[in-house]
Scaffold this motif. Structure first.
Motif, PDB file in Angstrom:
ATOM      1  N   ARG A  18       1.319  -1.494  -1.361  1.00  0.00           N
ATOM      2  CA  ARG A  18       0.233  -2.033  -1.854  1.00  0.00           C
ATOM      3  C   ARG A  18       0.299  -3.277  -1.246  1.00  0.00           C
ATOM      4  O   ARG A  18      -0.686  -4.098  -0.815  1.00  0.00           O
ATOM      5  CB  ARG A  18      -0.248  -2.037  -3.234  1.00  0.00           C
TER       6      ARG A  18
ATOM      7  N   ILE B 111       5.785  -3.751  -2.312  1.00  0.00           N
ATOM      8  CA  ILE B 111       5.204  -3.510  -3.905  1.00  0.00           C
ATOM      9  C   ILE B 111       4.761  -2.071  -3.664  1.00  0.00           C
ATOM     10  O   ILE B 111       3.735  -1.942  -3.010  1.00  0.00           O
ATOM     11  CB  ILE B 111       4.387  -4.589  -4.162  1.00  0.00           C
TER      12      ILE B 111
ATOM     13  N   ILE C 117       3.094   1.230  -5.347  1.00  0.00           N
ATOM     14  CA  ILE C 117       2.308   1.519  -6.669  1.00  0.00           C
ATOM     15  C   ILE C 117       1.833   3.101  -6.049  1.00  0.00           C
ATOM     16  O   ILE C 117       1.057   3.142  -5.320  1.00  0.00           O
ATOM     17  CB  ILE C 117       1.019   0.706  -6.986  1.00  0.00           C
TER      18      ILE C 117
ATOM     19  N   ALA D 263       3.658  -6.621  -9.204  1.00  0.00           N
ATOM     20  CA  ALA D 263       2.783  -5.678  -8.618  1.00  0.00           C
ATOM     21  C   ALA D 263       1.486  -5.576  -9.569  1.00  0.00           C
ATOM     22  O   ALA D 263       0.356  -5.313  -9.102  1.00  0.00           O
ATOM     23  CB  ALA D 263       3.408  -4.308  -9.144  1.00  0.00           C
TER      24      ALA D 263
ATOM     25  N   PRO E  98       8.229  -5.434 -10.330  1.00  0.00           N
ATOM     26  CA  PRO E  98       7.224  -4.587 -11.002  1.00  0.00           C
ATOM     27  C   PRO E  98       6.337  -5.386 -11.827  1.00  0.00           C
ATOM     28  O   PRO E  98       4.970  -5.020 -11.924  1.00  0.00           O
ATOM     29  CB  PRO E  98       7.909  -3.747 -12.194  1.00  0.00           C
TER      30      PRO E  98
END
Length: 164
Positions: free
Chosen positions: A125, A118, A120, A153, A150
């Protein structure tokens, strides 16, 4: 017609209001609805990028929250953190290329894993991992999982979620 499923949007809004574990539970059920996926786990990256730790799971007995794994030069870490690409093992043989614990996973009845970073702001992250039956990781299933990332996230927007 809305491009977003209203029922899911409603559930997501309620989960976001309730906290990260509720979002994790919602995403787990979404991923587990994919054919052949039986277990979902979540890893967060410590702020200093030295370790990952499990922050969520659909199977707390076999994959409890907690524990730490160093971010070292192993194949799994190079793929996730260096290449920023998913680890895809659709058979035990493919899993062994990245996961030293493959024999234990096979003994538990798993034959495939997908571990997707994931990302970002260009930084990994966390990682969303799905385990299931050998042969499930079709291009469609991988695409469905990537479409969920997404939304997954959002878990990492909660304050302190990556703290150890």
């Amino acid at each position: 017609m809305s491009p977003i499923d209203r029922a899911f949007a409603h559930d997501l809004a309620n989960s976001l209001a309730a906290g990260p574990q509720q979002v994790i539970t919602l995403i787990n059920s979404t991923v587990q609805a994919l054919p052949g996926v039986r277990t979902v786990t979540w890893l967060a990256v410590a702020p200093d990028h030295s370790v990952t730790h499990r922050i969520g799971t659909s199977d707390p007995v076999n994959f409890p929250i907690g524990g730490f794994d160093p971010i070292d030069d192993g194949a799994w870490n190079r793929r996730i953190f260096g290449d920023k690409r998913a680890v895809v093992g659709d058979t035990p043989e493919q899993m062994r290329q990245f996961i030293p614990e493959t024999d234990q996973l096979v003994a538990m009845g798993y034959g495939a894993t997908l571990c997707a970073p994931i990302i970002i702001g260009g930084e990994v992250r966390g990682v969303l991992c799905a385990l299931g039956d050998a042969g499930i990781l079709t291009p469609d299933l991988i695409a469905e999982t990537e479409a969920i990332l997404p939304i997954a996230a959002l878990v990492f927007t909660f304050h302190g979620i990556s703290e150890r």
